[in-house]
Each structure stands twice: as structure tokens, then as C-alpha cells.
Design a protein around this motif. Structure first.
Motif, PDB file in Angstrom:
ATOM      1  N   LYS A   1       0.888  -1.212  -0.020  1.00 33.81           N
ATOM      2  CA  LYS A   1       0.067   0.039   0.019  1.00 33.81           C
ATOM      3  C   LYS A   1       0.708   1.282  -0.110  1.00 33.81           C
ATOM      4  CE  LYS A   1      -3.737   1.942   2.575  1.00 33.81           C
ATOM      5  NZ  LYS A   1      -4.501   1.914   3.927  1.00 33.81           N
TER       6      LYS A   1
ATOM      7  N   ILE B   1       1.745   2.387  -3.661  1.00 30.82           N
ATOM      8  CA  ILE B   1       0.737   2.425  -4.606  1.00 30.82           C
ATOM      9  C   ILE B   1       0.307   4.062  -4.903  1.00 30.82           C
ATOM     10  CG2 ILE B   1      -1.250   1.822  -5.583  1.00 30.82           C
ATOM     11  CD1 ILE B   1      -0.964  -0.992  -4.166  1.00 30.82           C
TER      12      ILE B   1
ATOM     13  N   ILE C   1       1.973  -4.175 -11.082  1.00 31.94           N
ATOM     14  CA  ILE C   1       1.786  -4.897  -9.840  1.00 31.94           C
ATOM     15  C   ILE C   1       1.578  -6.331 -10.149  1.00 31.94           C
ATOM     16  CG2 ILE C   1       0.306  -5.309  -7.537  1.00 31.94           C
ATOM     17  CD1 ILE C   1      -0.251  -2.293  -7.814  1.00 31.94           C
TER      18      ILE C   1
ATOM     19  N   LEU D   1      -6.084  -6.104  -2.330  1.00 33.67           N
ATOM     20  CA  LEU D   1      -5.275  -5.292  -3.044  1.00 33.67           C
ATOM     21  C   LEU D   1      -5.539  -4.720  -4.394  1.00 33.67           C
ATOM     22  CD1 LEU D   1      -2.307  -4.064  -3.015  1.00 33.67           C
ATOM     23  CD2 LEU D   1      -1.367  -6.198  -4.300  1.00 33.67           C
TER      24      LEU D   1
ATOM     25  N   TYR E   1      -8.209  -2.008  -3.689  1.00 34.61           N
ATOM     26  CA  TYR E   1      -7.264  -0.807  -3.422  1.00 34.61           C
ATOM     27  C   TYR E   1      -6.816  -0.116  -4.478  1.00 34.61           C
ATOM     28  CZ  TYR E   1      -4.216   2.392  -0.878  1.00 34.61           C
ATOM     29  OH  TYR E   1      -3.520   3.424  -0.436  1.00 34.61           O
ATOM     30  N   THR E   2      -5.848  -0.727  -5.389  1.00 31.16           N
ATOM     31  CA  THR E   2      -5.287  -0.267  -6.709  1.00 31.16           C
ATOM     32  C   THR E   2      -6.262   0.423  -7.324  1.00 31.16           C
ATOM     33  OG1 THR E   2      -3.661  -1.998  -6.095  1.00 31.16           O
ATOM     34  CG2 THR E   2      -3.719  -0.666  -8.341  1.00 31.16           C
ATOM     35  N   LYS E   3      -7.347  -0.315  -7.768  1.00 31.28           N
ATOM     36  CA  LYS E   3      -8.406   0.302  -8.731  1.00 31.28           C
ATOM     37  C   LYS E   3      -8.914   1.707  -8.012  1.00 31.28           C
ATOM     38  CE  LYS E   3      -7.831  -2.618 -11.577  1.00 31.28           C
ATOM     39  NZ  LYS E   3      -7.134  -1.871 -13.063  1.00 31.28           N
TER      40      LYS E   3
ATOM     41  N   ASP F   1      -5.921   4.263  -8.896  1.00 33.01           N
ATOM     42  CA  ASP F   1      -5.924   4.508 -10.101  1.00 33.01           C
ATOM     43  C   ASP F   1      -6.329   3.186 -11.101  1.00 33.01           C
ATOM     44  OD1 ASP F   1      -4.797   4.864 -12.532  1.00 33.01           O
ATOM     45  OD2 ASP F   1      -2.630   5.234 -12.214  1.00 33.01           O
TER      46      ASP F   1
ATOM     47  N   LEU G   1      -4.038   1.395 -13.223  1.00 35.02           N
ATOM     48  CA  LEU G   1      -2.866   0.552 -13.084  1.00 35.02           C
ATOM     49  C   LEU G   1      -2.721  -0.743 -12.849  1.00 35.02           C
ATOM     50  CD1 LEU G   1      -0.962   1.782  -9.716  1.00 35.02           C
ATOM     51  CD2 LEU G   1      -0.139  -0.304 -11.090  1.00 35.02           C
TER      52      LEU G   1
ATOM     53  N   VAL H   1      -2.685  -4.598 -12.690  1.00 36.80           N
ATOM     54  CA  VAL H   1      -2.561  -5.766 -11.405  1.00 36.80           C
ATOM     55  C   VAL H   1      -2.534  -6.982 -11.917  1.00 36.80           C
ATOM     56  CG1 VAL H   1      -3.105  -6.430  -9.386  1.00 36.80           C
ATOM     57  CG2 VAL H   1      -3.446  -4.306  -9.752  1.00 36.80           C
TER      58      VAL H   1
END
Length: 411
Positions: A39, A42, A50, A64, A67-69, A72, A75, A77
Motif C-alpha cells: 500500500k 501504490i 503490480i 489489493l 485498493y489499487t483500482k 488508479d 494501474l 495488476v
């Protein structure tokens, strides 16, 4: 080029194996063991991708991914699982995972997915940078693309010319965008709220000049190909400039006006009046590092105009672009980008593929690019560049002359 891969796996041995595989492929892994550790790395401007295990204590790979979405959505994954669970793969892709791999994963399969993710991320970040540049309030930054020293120098010169209350002479090779640069100078000037009137000086009569000046009152009159203006009209233009008409004049030329003066085709007084503030546009061959940026912009522009999704611009496409001299400059690159966006042909300025060139021409292109790189590294100091290349000074200058390179263009 983006090479960073954030590896997330609670199994230390697996983490190390994945990181080693990535390192052997010249990638830059950053290995962590949990969602909490990941975290911290990111962010919306994260210049990488990732790779995460799904099954982890506490918050797993799906957490994860979510959270990434939220940080961004673009991004990439890629998720890993050791269970071969098809419903899990479907869930991962449905939640926006870029890829899904089963452990143990063959290195070739892993690297293929990661390379695609890196290319996607690079394109996303470049498009964002271009969009931010377009939205800035500075017309020079918004409309003049490139990250090279020559591109930045051009932007600085445009800003200076915009604010200087003098006539401006814009010069450059055919296809460099003289008219566009003239308009940007206008947008940077106190006359920006007034009209920008473009007129070709070729064959322009006195009545044409009067009409153009009247139309440009309170703004800017751009006269292209100023060296082709008839002699009597040149004299009339000089008279109007002496009267300080409320019109800002910008002239453009691809010709050597000093030579035209010597031959009696250009009024010397008019030339010296125009040459107070000169804006020279470098050719693409002088700033090859800007070619990928310009091409991506033109492809995005052409795709948007055609209502199409921009096609992938692969490293091979970029390599093909960089192997060319682009004598037609930005105009030729724009046409190539339009053909590429519409799927109508090759990216080359002509139908010649780099691999179809003779050995001597290929070697000449390589030599030219090395000379340019050497000059750029030392800010155009020719003697230092020659020393770095281990060339006698005369040999070095002979090569510069052969390829039409001038050290002062790299200062």
C-alpha cells in the motif's frame, strides 16, 4: 522506459524467485510481503505495474486489487494463484485485473504478461502527461510537444517572442510547422485577444496587403513565405511598419533570407526589421528523442477525430520511426500517425522499410545518430564531442558537414 514491478507475496521463497526472474529480464522488481507493505508504494503516478499473490494472510490479492483500482483504475495488476481455480480467475478479471497466472508459472508466460502490462502503463502515463500539457494555461507548453533540450528551448523562445513588442521572423525547414508556431507566438502575446490573420506572401499585391492589415487590426498578421513577396509590396509593408500600424507582424520562411538580400530579391531594410526577433524551429532530425512523443500525440489526435480506439504503439513501431530521418518533419510524421491510427499503412515516411535499406545507408543512419547523441551530451561543444568519440577534430567536422549537423543547434 518503465521497468518497475511491485511483487507482493507472503511466501519469501516465492517472492525471491519472482524477483530473480524479473531481474534476469532487466526489469526492476520491488518485493514486499503483504498488502500493508504494498500500500505504501501504490499511487496514481506509480511508474510501474503490480504482480500479486491472491492467497495471503489478512488482506488478500483481491483487497489489493480493489485498493489499487480506487487509487488508479488504470494501474495494471496481475494476480497469481496456486490453486488453478477457474471461478477465481473469472472473478479476478471481472474486478479489473490485467492478467491472471497460475503458480508455478513458466518464466516466459510471466514475462509476456508483465511486458504487456508495462507497455500499457507507459502508454497511460504518457497520455496523461500529454493531456496535462494540453490543459495548461501556457500555450507554449500546451502546444509544443517534446522533452528534449531543443524543444524546451523552442518553448522559451516562443514565450520571449510573444511578449516582445517587435516583429517576429519564424524560420524552419519545410514541414516543421511554421504557421502553427506563429499562431502560438500570437497566443502568448498581448494581441492574443485580437484576430490572427494568415496570408501567403507569394505574389501578394499592395491591395492584398492593405486588406490583410485591415483584417488584422488589434491582432496579428502572419505572412508566410515572406521571401517570395513582390518587391513593391515589400516596400509597402516596410512603410506600414514605419507608421506603427496597430498590427503585430509575424513573418515565416523556409528560405535563407540573408541570401535573398544578397541576390536583391529581399529588401534589406525589411529583412533587418523582421530579424530582430527570430524563432527557429529545429527539424525532427535534430531532436529525435521527441519523435515518439509527437507520434503518440498525433495518433491519439487522429484516433479521436475518427472515433477510434488508439492502436497499440509497440517498441518495434517506435524503433521504425527512430530509424528514419523524417525530411518532411512534423507534417510527414503527422501523416504517418494518421495512416497508423486508421490502419491504412506503415509508419514510415515512405514505403521503405529500415531492413530494406542497404548496409551503407543503415550504417550512415547509425553514425549520424551517434554524432547527434555526442553533441547533445556536451551541449554542442564540438571539440569535447570529438574527443569523447575519439575522432580527430577535422574528421569530426567532416562528418558533421556530411550529415548537415551544426553544433550550435545542440546548445
Amino acid at each position: 522506459m518503465i521497468r518497475r514491478v511491485l511483487v507482493v507475496d507472503d511466501d519469501a521463497a516465492v517472492r525471491e524467485a519472482l524477483a530473480q526472474t524479473l531481474e534476469l529480464a532487466d526489469l526492476d522488481p520491488l518485493a514486499v510481503g503483504s498488502f500493508i507493505e504494498a500500500k505504501d508504494h501504490i499511487a496514481a503516478d506509480f511508474a510501474g505495474v503490480i504482480l500479486s499473490d491472491i492467497r495471503m494472510p489478512g488482506r488478500d490479492g483481491f483487497h489489493l486489487l480493489d485498493y489499487t483500482k480506487s487509487i488508479d483504475p488504470e494501474l495494471p495488476v496481475t494476480l497469481l494463484t496456486g490453486e488453478g481455480d477457474i471461478p477465481m480467475a473469472v472473478k479476478a478479471m471481472g474486478q479489473g485485473a490485467f492478467g491472471f497466472l497460475e503458480k508455478p508459472c513458466a518464466p516466459a508466460d510471466l514475462l509476456a504478461v508483465i511486458e504487456r502490462a508495462l507497455k500499457t502503463r507507459a502508454l497511460v502515463l504518457e497520455n496523461r502527461r500529454l493531456k496535462a500539457q494540453l490543459e495548461t494555461g501556457d500555450p507554449a507548453a500546451r502546444l509544443v510537444f517534446g522533452t528534449s533540450a531543443l524543444a524546451e528551448g523552442l518553448r522559451s523562445r516562443i514565450r520571449l517572442a510573444g511578449q516582445a513588442q517587435t516583429e517576429v521572423l519564424v524560420t524552419g525547414a519545410p514541414g516543421t510547422g511554421i504557421s502553427k508556431i506563429a499562431e502560438i507566438v500570437h497566443l502568448m502575446s498581448p494581441q492574443a485577444k485580437g484576430p490572427f490573420v494568415k496570408h501567403a506572401a507569394t505574389g501578394m499585391g499592395r491591395d492584398d496587403l492593405d486588406a490583410a492589415c485591415d483584417a488584422a487590426q488589434g491582432g496579428t498578421l502572419f505572412l508566410d513565405d515572406i521571401g517570395a513577396m513582390p518587391a513593391d509590396t515589400q516596400f509597402s509593408l516596410l512603410e506600414r511598419l514605419e507608421r506603427c500600424d496597430p498590427v503585430r507582424l509575424i513573418a515565416g520562411t523556409t528560405a535563407d533570407l540573408q541570401h535573398a538580400v544578397e541576390q536583391g530579391r529581399m529588401n534589406s531594410e525589411l529583412f533587418y526589421r523582421l530579424d530582430v526577433m527570430r524563432v527557429r524551429i529545429p527539424s525532427l532530425s535534430e531532436r529525435p528523442d521527441d519523435i515518439p512523443i509527437l507520434f503518440r500525440h498525433y495518433v491519439a489526435q487522429a484516433s479521436e477525430q475518427a472515433g477510434l480506439t488508439p492502436p497499440e504503439i509497440t517498441p518495434d513501431v517506435i524503433a521504425g520511426l527512430m530509424a528514419q530521418d523524417w525530411p518532411g518533419n512534423a507534417r510527414a510524421l503527422m501523416s504517418a500517425a494518421m495512416r497508423f491510427a486508421l490502419g491504412l499503412g506503415e509508419t514510415q515516411a515512405d514505403a521503405t522499410h529500415a531492413e530494406e535499406l542497404g548496409l551503407s545507408e543503415q550504417m550512415a543512419r547509425v553514425e549520424r545518430s551517434l554524432l547527434i547523441a555526442a553533441l547533445r551530451r556536451v551541449n554542442g561543444r564540438a571539440a569535447e564531442a570529438a574527443k569523447n568519440l575519439k575522432l580527430p577534430r577535422k574528421t569530426f567536422y567532416d562528418k558533421l558537414a556530411r550529415y548537415g549537423l551544426k553544433p550550435e543547434h545542440y546548445r
